[in-house]
Design a protein around this motif. Structure first.
Motif, mmCIF file in Angstrom:
data_model
loop_
_atom_site.group_PDB
_atom_site.id
_atom_site.type_symbol
_atom_site.label_atom_id
_atom_site.label_comp_id
_atom_site.label_asym_id
_atom_site.label_seq_id
_atom_site.Cartn_x
_atom_site.Cartn_y
_atom_site.Cartn_z
ATOM 1 N N SER A 65 6.213 -3.021 -35.021
ATOM 2 C CA SER A 65 5.580 -1.453 -34.822
ATOM 3 C C SER A 65 6.452 -0.684 -35.564
ATOM 4 O O SER A 65 8.140 -0.847 -35.585
ATOM 5 C CB SER A 65 5.534 -0.900 -33.350
ATOM 6 O OG SER A 65 4.843 -1.555 -32.713
ATOM 7 N N ARG A 123 0.775 -0.415 -36.108
ATOM 8 C CA ARG A 123 1.098 -2.040 -35.896
ATOM 9 C C ARG A 123 0.926 -2.506 -37.351
ATOM 10 O O ARG A 123 0.250 -2.297 -38.031
ATOM 11 C CB ARG A 123 0.372 -2.524 -35.097
ATOM 12 C CG ARG A 123 0.459 -1.949 -33.493
ATOM 13 C CD ARG A 123 1.757 -2.324 -32.734
ATOM 14 N NE ARG A 123 1.626 -3.911 -32.573
ATOM 15 C CZ ARG A 123 2.388 -4.468 -32.282
ATOM 16 N NH1 ARG A 123 3.751 -3.980 -32.230
ATOM 17 N NH2 ARG A 123 2.535 -5.954 -32.200
ATOM 18 N N ASN A 168 7.957 -13.962 -30.635
ATOM 19 C CA ASN A 168 6.796 -15.016 -30.623
ATOM 20 C C ASN A 168 7.290 -16.036 -30.098
ATOM 21 O O ASN A 168 8.488 -16.500 -30.576
ATOM 22 C CB ASN A 168 6.509 -15.043 -32.165
ATOM 23 C CG ASN A 168 5.194 -15.686 -32.176
ATOM 24 O OD1 ASN A 168 4.947 -16.718 -31.254
ATOM 25 N ND2 ASN A 168 4.190 -15.462 -32.915
ATOM 26 N N SER A 176 5.347 -15.333 -40.339
ATOM 27 C CA SER A 176 4.737 -13.973 -40.151
ATOM 28 C C SER A 176 5.292 -13.664 -38.826
ATOM 29 O O SER A 176 5.547 -14.113 -37.629
ATOM 30 C CB SER A 176 3.339 -14.217 -39.942
ATOM 31 O OG SER A 176 2.932 -14.456 -41.299
ATOM 32 N N HIS A 177 5.446 -12.106 -38.517
ATOM 33 C CA HIS A 177 5.729 -11.584 -37.383
ATOM 34 C C HIS A 177 5.057 -10.231 -37.456
ATOM 35 O O HIS A 177 4.501 -9.566 -38.463
ATOM 36 C CB HIS A 177 7.376 -10.947 -37.625
ATOM 37 C CG HIS A 177 8.119 -12.307 -37.060
ATOM 38 N ND1 HIS A 177 8.265 -12.746 -36.043
ATOM 39 C CD2 HIS A 177 8.823 -12.856 -38.019
ATOM 40 C CE1 HIS A 177 9.012 -13.591 -35.661
ATOM 41 N NE2 HIS A 177 9.571 -13.723 -36.903
ATOM 42 N N GLN A 178 4.715 -9.616 -36.151
ATOM 43 C CA GLN A 178 3.914 -8.504 -35.826
ATOM 44 C C GLN A 178 4.890 -7.646 -35.382
ATOM 45 O O GLN A 178 6.131 -7.988 -34.947
ATOM 46 C CB GLN A 178 3.115 -8.607 -34.795
ATOM 47 C CG GLN A 178 1.811 -9.690 -35.036
ATOM 48 C CD GLN A 178 1.104 -9.128 -36.070
ATOM 49 O OE1 GLN A 178 0.419 -8.112 -36.234
ATOM 50 N NE2 GLN A 178 0.511 -10.406 -36.982
ATOM 51 N N ASP A 222 8.145 -7.949 -32.788
ATOM 52 C CA ASP A 222 7.877 -8.457 -31.833
ATOM 53 C C ASP A 222 8.291 -9.996 -31.691
ATOM 54 O O ASP A 222 8.278 -10.704 -32.683
ATOM 55 C CB ASP A 222 6.115 -8.432 -31.251
ATOM 56 C CG ASP A 222 5.573 -7.160 -31.264
ATOM 57 O OD1 ASP A 222 6.382 -6.261 -31.188
ATOM 58 O OD2 ASP A 222 4.574 -7.043 -31.762
ATOM 59 N N SER A 236 1.897 -6.375 -39.821
ATOM 60 C CA SER A 236 2.403 -7.813 -40.058
ATOM 61 C C SER A 236 3.111 -7.816 -41.043
ATOM 62 O O SER A 236 2.774 -7.438 -42.294
ATOM 63 C CB SER A 236 1.059 -8.593 -40.046
ATOM 64 O OG SER A 236 1.255 -9.933 -40.265
#
Length: 71
Positions: free
Chosen positions: A9, A61, A25, A5-7, A23, A63
């Motif tokens: 924008s 934002r 991590n 998983s990644h967050q 982002d 995920s």
């Protein structure tokens, strides 16, 4: 099976695609999928996805999750 998983924008929206700046991590450094994922050590990477969610706006934002399995 595992999950990555990644967050990120939303940075661009077109009729067919959205672009998301991911982002970095700290857990990425030890991840087995690092060579495929390519989230850079500089802290961000761009991913292009099909636009199937019409209510996204620039700067949202989100995920992103990918399920992995062994061949």
């Amino acid at each position: 099976m595992g999950s990555i998983s990644h967050q990120g924008s939303v940075s661009s929206i077109s009729k067919d695609f959205i672009e998301v700046v991911l982002d970095h991590n700290i857990r990425c450094e030890a991840c087995g999928a690092q060579s495929s994922c390519k989230v850079s050590k500089s802290g961000e990477n761009l991913i292009k996805l099909p636009n199937n969610k019409s209510d996204l706006v620039l700067g949202d934002r989100i995920s992103i999750s990918i399920t992995t399995q062994k061949a």
